[in-house]
Design a protein around this motif. Structure first.
Motif, short mmCIF file in Angstrom:
data_model
loop_
_atom_site.label_atom_id
_atom_site.label_comp_id
_atom_site.label_asym_id
_atom_site.label_seq_id
_atom_site.Cartn_x
_atom_site.Cartn_y
_atom_site.Cartn_z
N GLY A 66 0.81 -1.21 0.00
CA GLY A 66 0.00 0.00 0.00
C GLY A 66 0.85 1.26 0.00
N ARG A 67 1.98 1.21 0.69
CA ARG A 67 2.89 2.36 0.73
C ARG A 67 3.80 2.42 -0.49
NH1 ARG A 67 3.09 0.55 6.08
NH2 ARG A 67 5.08 -0.45 5.74
N HIS A 68 4.01 1.26 -1.14
CA HIS A 68 4.92 1.16 -2.29
C HIS A 68 4.21 0.37 -3.39
CE1 HIS A 68 8.09 2.50 0.45
NE2 HIS A 68 7.63 1.60 1.30
N PRO A 69 3.31 1.01 -4.15
CA PRO A 69 2.47 0.29 -5.12
C PRO A 69 3.23 -0.47 -6.21
CG PRO A 69 1.66 2.53 -4.77
CD PRO A 69 2.98 2.42 -4.06
N SER A 70 4.47 -0.15 -6.44
CA SER A 70 5.22 -0.87 -7.48
C SER A 70 5.97 -2.09 -6.92
CB SER A 70 6.22 0.07 -8.17
OG SER A 70 7.20 0.52 -7.24
N HIS A 71 5.86 -2.37 -5.62
CA HIS A 71 6.55 -3.50 -5.01
C HIS A 71 5.58 -4.69 -4.98
CE1 HIS A 71 9.68 -0.84 -2.72
NE2 HIS A 71 9.47 -0.44 -3.97
N HIS A 72 5.79 -5.63 -5.90
CA HIS A 72 4.87 -6.76 -6.07
C HIS A 72 5.47 -8.10 -5.67
CE1 HIS A 72 2.10 -4.22 -8.33
NE2 HIS A 72 3.15 -3.75 -8.99
N THR A 73 6.76 -8.16 -5.40
CA THR A 73 7.43 -9.45 -5.19
C THR A 73 7.97 -9.53 -3.77
OG1 THR A 73 8.10 -9.37 -7.51
CG2 THR A 73 9.17 -11.01 -6.13
N TYR A 74 7.66 -10.65 -3.11
CA TYR A 74 8.04 -10.85 -1.70
C TYR A 74 8.59 -12.25 -1.52
CZ TYR A 74 5.43 -6.59 -1.07
OH TYR A 74 5.01 -5.30 -1.17
N ARG A 75 9.34 -12.42 -0.45
CA ARG A 75 9.83 -13.76 -0.09
C ARG A 75 9.51 -14.01 1.39
NH1 ARG A 75 14.82 -10.76 -0.75
NH2 ARG A 75 14.81 -11.41 -2.90
N GLU A 76 9.24 -15.25 1.72
CA GLU A 76 9.00 -15.64 3.10
C GLU A 76 10.30 -16.12 3.70
OE1 GLU A 76 5.66 -18.24 5.41
OE2 GLU A 76 6.58 -19.17 3.66
N VAL A 77 10.60 -15.66 4.91
CA VAL A 77 11.82 -16.05 5.62
C VAL A 77 11.37 -16.81 6.87
CG1 VAL A 77 13.93 -15.26 6.74
CG2 VAL A 77 13.00 -13.98 4.78
N ILE A 78 11.68 -18.10 6.90
CA ILE A 78 11.29 -18.95 8.03
C ILE A 78 12.53 -19.28 8.84
CG2 ILE A 78 10.27 -21.14 8.73
CD1 ILE A 78 8.81 -21.15 6.00
N THR A 79 12.45 -19.07 10.13
CA THR A 79 13.55 -19.45 11.02
C THR A 79 13.05 -20.59 11.89
OG1 THR A 79 14.39 -17.19 11.03
CG2 THR A 79 15.15 -18.65 12.80
N ARG A 80 13.66 -21.76 11.71
CA ARG A 80 13.25 -22.97 12.42
C ARG A 80 14.44 -23.49 13.20
NH1 ARG A 80 9.09 -25.57 10.82
NH2 ARG A 80 9.32 -24.84 8.69
N PRO A 81 14.31 -23.60 14.53
CA PRO A 81 15.44 -24.11 15.31
C PRO A 81 15.65 -25.61 15.09
CG PRO A 81 13.52 -23.79 16.73
CD PRO A 81 13.16 -23.27 15.37
N TRP A 82 16.90 -26.02 15.06
CA TRP A 82 17.28 -27.42 14.86
C TRP A 82 18.22 -27.85 15.99
CZ3 TRP A 82 16.17 -30.68 10.58
CH2 TRP A 82 15.32 -30.09 9.63
N ARG A 83 18.27 -29.14 16.23
CA ARG A 83 19.18 -29.72 17.22
C ARG A 83 20.01 -30.81 16.55
NH1 ARG A 83 18.42 -29.56 22.66
NH2 ARG A 83 19.06 -31.70 22.89
N ALA A 84 21.25 -30.92 16.97
CA ALA A 84 22.13 -31.99 16.50
C ALA A 84 22.61 -32.75 17.73
CB ALA A 84 23.33 -31.43 15.73
N TRP A 85 22.63 -34.07 17.63
CA TRP A 85 23.15 -34.90 18.73
C TRP A 85 23.74 -36.16 18.18
CZ3 TRP A 85 18.03 -34.51 17.49
CH2 TRP A 85 17.34 -35.68 17.26
N MET A 86 24.65 -36.70 18.96
CA MET A 86 25.31 -37.94 18.56
C MET A 86 24.52 -39.12 19.14
SD MET A 86 29.22 -39.19 19.00
CE MET A 86 29.80 -37.89 17.96
N ALA A 87 24.21 -40.05 18.27
CA ALA A 87 23.42 -41.23 18.68
C ALA A 87 24.30 -42.25 19.39
CB ALA A 87 22.77 -41.86 17.47
#
Length: 80
Positions: free
Chosen positions: A59-80
């Protein structure tokens, strides 16, 4: 005199990597980023709240039509 360099010790074994679902894990967050000007929403836990940012931005920038989603997902690593 010789210079000392940092050394690393690696532990060999079978490692597992998975999303962190522990009770103290950071939340998964979502943000939307304008691909035109790189401005982005805050990182929010509800993706719909992050997506609503795009309408305000467009609405503030009528010529801006392209967006990307940024997902931050926490992960864990462990030794089996």
């Amino acid at each position: 005199m010789t210079a000392h360099t940092p050394r690393a010790v690696y532990r060999y074994g079978t490692w597992t990597l998975a999303p962190d679902r522990e009770p103290d894990a950071e939340p998964v967050t979502y943000a939307m980023q304008c691909a035109v000007c790189e401005d982005r929403s805050d990182a929010l836990e509800d993706p719909a709240d992050a997506q609503a940012w795009t309408f305000r931005h467009a609405g503030r920038h009528p010529s801006h039509h392209t967006y990307r989603e940024v997902i931050t997902r926490p992960w864990r690593a462990w030794m089996a």
